[in-house]
Design a protein around this motif. Sequence first.
Motif, PDB file in Angstrom:
ATOM      1  N   HIS A  78       0.819  -1.218   0.000  1.00  0.00           N
ATOM      2  CA  HIS A  78       0.000   0.000   0.000  1.00  0.00           C
ATOM      3  C   HIS A  78       0.850   1.264   0.000  1.00  0.00           C
ATOM      4  CE1 HIS A  78      -2.883  -3.063   0.742  1.00  0.00           C
ATOM      5  NE2 HIS A  78      -2.638  -3.174   2.037  1.00  0.00           N
ATOM      6  N   THR A  79       1.929   1.266   0.775  1.00  0.00           N
ATOM      7  CA  THR A  79       2.783   2.448   0.811  1.00  0.00           C
ATOM      8  C   THR A  79       3.355   2.738  -0.568  1.00  0.00           C
ATOM      9  OG1 THR A  79       3.340   2.051   3.139  1.00  0.00           O
ATOM     10  CG2 THR A  79       4.807   3.497   1.899  1.00  0.00           C
ATOM     11  N   GLN A  80       3.766   1.703  -1.288  1.00  0.00           N
ATOM     12  CA  GLN A  80       4.297   1.921  -2.644  1.00  0.00           C
ATOM     13  C   GLN A  80       3.243   2.556  -3.557  1.00  0.00           C
ATOM     14  OE1 GLN A  80       4.815  -0.859  -0.817  1.00  0.00           O
ATOM     15  NE2 GLN A  80       6.612  -2.012  -1.517  1.00  0.00           N
ATOM     16  N   LYS A  81       1.995   2.146  -3.414  1.00  0.00           N
ATOM     17  CA  LYS A  81       0.926   2.708  -4.244  1.00  0.00           C
ATOM     18  C   LYS A  81       0.675   4.176  -3.888  1.00  0.00           C
ATOM     19  CE  LYS A  81      -1.367  -1.730  -5.028  1.00  0.00           C
ATOM     20  NZ  LYS A  81      -2.583  -2.549  -4.786  1.00  0.00           N
ATOM     21  N   VAL A  82       0.735   4.493  -2.601  1.00  0.00           N
ATOM     22  CA  VAL A  82       0.596   5.892  -2.181  1.00  0.00           C
ATOM     23  C   VAL A  82       1.747   6.719  -2.737  1.00  0.00           C
ATOM     24  CG1 VAL A  82       0.674   7.446  -0.183  1.00  0.00           C
ATOM     25  CG2 VAL A  82      -0.786   5.415  -0.125  1.00  0.00           C
ATOM     26  N   LEU A  83       2.963   6.201  -2.640  1.00  0.00           N
ATOM     27  CA  LEU A  83       4.128   6.914  -3.173  1.00  0.00           C
ATOM     28  C   LEU A  83       3.998   7.137  -4.677  1.00  0.00           C
ATOM     29  CD1 LEU A  83       7.025   5.166  -1.218  1.00  0.00           C
ATOM     30  CD2 LEU A  83       6.245   7.541  -0.941  1.00  0.00           C
ATOM     31  N   ALA A  84       3.494   6.157  -5.395  1.00  0.00           N
ATOM     32  CA  ALA A  84       3.307   6.310  -6.838  1.00  0.00           C
ATOM     33  C   ALA A  84       2.312   7.418  -7.154  1.00  0.00           C
ATOM     34  CB  ALA A  84       2.862   4.989  -7.454  1.00  0.00           C
ATOM     35  N   ALA A  85       1.215   7.472  -6.397  1.00  0.00           N
ATOM     36  CA  ALA A  85       0.212   8.522  -6.614  1.00  0.00           C
ATOM     37  C   ALA A  85       0.793   9.902  -6.325  1.00  0.00           C
ATOM     38  CB  ALA A  85      -1.013   8.262  -5.737  1.00  0.00           C
ATOM     39  N   LEU A  86       1.554  10.019  -5.246  1.00  0.00           N
ATOM     40  CA  LEU A  86       2.180  11.294  -4.902  1.00  0.00           C
ATOM     41  C   LEU A  86       3.190  11.701  -5.967  1.00  0.00           C
ATOM     42  CD1 LEU A  86       2.753  10.685  -1.076  1.00  0.00           C
ATOM     43  CD2 LEU A  86       0.998  12.148  -2.108  1.00  0.00           C
ATOM     44  N   ALA A  87       3.993  10.747  -6.422  1.00  0.00           N
ATOM     45  CA  ALA A  87       5.001  11.051  -7.439  1.00  0.00           C
ATOM     46  C   ALA A  87       4.353  11.498  -8.746  1.00  0.00           C
ATOM     47  CB  ALA A  87       5.883   9.831  -7.680  1.00  0.00           C
ATOM     48  N   HIS A  88       3.257  10.870  -9.110  1.00  0.00           N
ATOM     49  CA  HIS A  88       2.556  11.221 -10.344  1.00  0.00           C
ATOM     50  C   HIS A  88       2.089  12.674 -10.319  1.00  0.00           C
ATOM     51  CE1 HIS A  88       0.470  10.446 -14.060  1.00  0.00           C
ATOM     52  NE2 HIS A  88      -0.685  10.847 -13.549  1.00  0.00           N
ATOM     53  N   GLU A  89       1.745  13.171  -9.123  1.00  0.00           N
ATOM     54  CA  GLU A  89       1.272  14.557  -8.983  1.00  0.00           C
ATOM     55  C   GLU A  89       2.367  15.498  -8.465  1.00  0.00           C
ATOM     56  OE1 GLU A  89      -1.480  15.796  -9.973  1.00  0.00           O
ATOM     57  OE2 GLU A  89      -2.698  14.006 -10.386  1.00  0.00           O
ATOM     58  N   CYS A  90       3.597  14.995  -8.314  1.00  0.00           N
ATOM     59  CA  CYS A  90       4.719  15.806  -7.815  1.00  0.00           C
ATOM     60  C   CYS A  90       4.392  16.440  -6.461  1.00  0.00           C
ATOM     61  CB  CYS A  90       5.108  16.877  -8.825  1.00  0.00           C
ATOM     62  SG  CYS A  90       5.614  16.195 -10.421  1.00  0.00           S
ATOM     63  N   VAL A  91       3.835  15.638  -5.586  1.00  0.00           N
ATOM     64  CA  VAL A  91       3.407  16.093  -4.262  1.00  0.00           C
ATOM     65  C   VAL A  91       4.291  15.475  -3.193  1.00  0.00           C
ATOM     66  CG1 VAL A  91       1.550  15.848  -2.551  1.00  0.00           C
ATOM     67  CG2 VAL A  91       1.018  16.579  -4.878  1.00  0.00           C
ATOM     68  N   ARG A  92       4.641  16.267  -2.198  1.00  0.00           N
ATOM     69  CA  ARG A  92       5.413  15.783  -1.061  1.00  0.00           C
ATOM     70  C   ARG A  92       4.551  15.756   0.194  1.00  0.00           C
ATOM     71  NH1 ARG A  92      11.336  18.687  -1.773  1.00  0.00           N
ATOM     72  NH2 ARG A  92      12.032  17.422  -3.535  1.00  0.00           N
ATOM     73  N   ALA A  93       4.771  14.726   1.004  1.00  0.00           N
ATOM     74  CA  ALA A  93       3.957  14.502   2.196  1.00  0.00           C
ATOM     75  C   ALA A  93       4.865  14.146   3.368  1.00  0.00           C
ATOM     76  CB  ALA A  93       2.950  13.385   1.931  1.00  0.00           C
TER      77      ALA A  93
END
Length: 263
Positions: A78-93
């Motif tokens: 799940h963490t990898q999927k969240v990271l992929a979504a964030l990377a796709h939108e160039c978002v940092r969390a």
Amino acid sequence: MRLHPWPLSIAVATVVLAGITAAKAADCPRQDALGTARVLSVDPKIYPRVGLKSFPQTLPLADHEVVLTFDDGPRPPHTQKVLAALAHECVRATFFLVGRSSAESPGLVKRIAAEGHTVAHHTWSHPMSSKISFEHAKKDIDRGIAADEMALRGASTTTPSTPFFRFPYFDSTPATLDFLQSRGIAVFGADLWASDWEDITPEEELKKVTERLEVAKKGIILLHDAQARTAAMMPAFLRYLHHNGYHVVHIVPAVTEKSANTH
């Protein structure tokens, strides 16, 4: 405000964008990405406890600014999927990690940091602090920090490189709050959340968090990267933020004279 009903069918990016180091959307390889609007340095001396659901104070955010925070990871896949979504939108969390999970997935902790996110702390075993002794709570906090630091930097230390902490269940005590403040560690609550610990669908989670955000208009948002429903929801939620005029703020620790001397 007119809301855009972004469906959950928006696919999660299958390839993590490489080389995303800039914080601003203008520097993002994808023109229509949400991006990260600005970076906010947080000094625990000025903001020792933040999050209106637990404390009187929160971070100094403008209207339509949000801070994305994730608890209970790292947890594959799940963490990898969240990271992929964030990377796709160039978002940092910011990821508040459970030490036991960091010890099990150190490579994933390194990946979180390598992709520009903030690594913060969430105890070793995820206990309710009010249900255990103060000494036990302190040991669990320190063991969690040490495990996160070992996974991240290869050195076991109870001095966190990022002095940000969140209590599991927001369950603090006066003694544990004072303990962390005395250590120069900021305690994070939240201003709103997605209720992703409930048995709900990704669509229901999206509805809950967007409705709450429309009331609050800004704030620190609590999510859980350990939850499959949140991983499934993230692409649509990030699109919602973009098309409804929200701006993502990335929090990092303030550089103090002490921290500058340790690097």
